[in-house]
Design an enzyme around this catalytic site. Structure first.
Site, short mmCIF file in Angstrom:
data_model
loop_
_atom_site.label_atom_id
_atom_site.label_comp_id
_atom_site.label_asym_id
_atom_site.label_seq_id
_atom_site.Cartn_x
_atom_site.Cartn_y
_atom_site.Cartn_z
N ASP A 149 0.86 -1.20 0.00
CA ASP A 149 0.00 0.00 0.00
C ASP A 149 0.89 1.25 0.00
O ASP A 149 1.84 1.34 0.78
CB ASP A 149 -0.91 -0.01 1.23
N LYS A 153 1.43 10.22 1.47
CA LYS A 153 1.70 11.49 2.16
C LYS A 153 2.74 11.32 3.26
O LYS A 153 2.82 10.25 3.89
CB LYS A 153 0.41 12.05 2.75
#
Ligand SMILES: C[S@@+](CC[C@H](N)C(=O)[O-])C[C@H]1O[C@@H](n2cnc3c(N)ncnc32)[C@H](O)[C@@H]1O
Length: 254
Positions: A149, A153
């Protein structure tokens, strides 16, 4: 992956006295299993599915899950199972274990493995952050991480799987000569693996881990994988079809 004390383990067909951690719960503790049909299905499917409790009970005795001694190769985040199923066929000499957190994907993978008669593969529902529940030192021949995944950010850093701690855990569980293969749609993930071998993200030196980079690729979709006969994963296919590169790194445990 953090250093923790080991627990006494029960035989695979017993309920361990201390249940494996899963964000401090065994998934079987989920109070309303009817809410998630995939959760319920994974409890009763049987091999190749292993619940978290069953998987942790194979700690130190994984050959018993397959009924034979063979090199154990693990795929973290097995997704929908294309890669695990095809790898099982490509490498009948391996005992393959997929580790996946999502129940629906567990069931998709299980059905693919059954349809393919992939007797050398199992899929367990486990959180990849807790591989120290599953594997003894030096007991894993190979480790695949395909498209972890992304957590793009900066504030997601704490969620990213590929960390120095992950590499330390890979060093612990891999046998000498064992491999860590990573593919990702972001160069960043592959760079992290290379960096954390001997540095932190700020470039400060860390004690070097006994890992050597044996190959890298800036795009495996062009046939340039750092290992033979690359098997395309579901996510890899999506990026290939978009014309975007898939990066890869092959690392060997010294
Ligand atoms: C981006 S998908 C990639 C799937 C597959 N590897 C592929 O390349 O097509 C990431 C997968 O990792 C699984 N995953 C995410 N966090 C996990 C964790 N902590 N433990 C086990 N699996 C996890 C997700 O459920 C998902 O199936």
């Amino acid at each position: 992956m953090a250093a923790r004390g080991r627990r006494t383990r029960a035989a695979p067909n017993e309920i361990p006295k201390e249940r494996p951690r899963f964000r401090d719960h065994a998934p079987e503790d989920f109070p309303f299993p009817d809410l998630n049909p995939h959760l319920k299905a994974h409890l009763t499917f049987g091999p190749p599915v292993l619940t978290a409790t069953q998987a942790a009970a194979y700690y130190g005795r994984w050959s018993e899950a397959y009924g034979r001694e063979a090199p154990l190769v693990v795929e973290i985040g097995a997704g929908n199972g294309f890669f695990l199923t095809a790898t099982a066929a490509q490498h009948p000499e391996w005992n393959l274990l997929g580790v996946e957190i999502r129940y629906k994907r567990i069931m998709m993978i299980a059905k693919k493995l059954v349809a393919a008669k992939a007797d050398n593969a199992r899929i367990c529902r486990y959180d990849a952050w807790y591989t120290d529940d599953l594997f003894t030192d030096g007991s894993v021949h190979g480790l695949w991480v395909n498209h972890p995944d992304p957590w793009p950010k900066d504030r997601h850093e704490k969620n990213r799987l590929l960390t120095r701690t992950f590499l330390e855990e890979a060093v612990r569980i891999l046998a000498p000569g064992g491999f860590l293969h990573v593919k990702s749609d972001t160069r960043y993930n592959v760079d992290r693996v290379a960096t954390f071998i001997d540095r932190d993200l700020d470039g400060n030196a860390l004690p070097p881990l006994p890992l050597e980079i044996v190959g890298r690729s800036d795009d495996v979709t062009t046939g340039d994988a750092p290992w033979p006969d690359d098997i395309e994963t579901n996510y890899q296919k999506k990026f290939r079809l978009k014309g975007e590169p898939v990066y890869a790194i092959a690392v060997r445990r010294r």
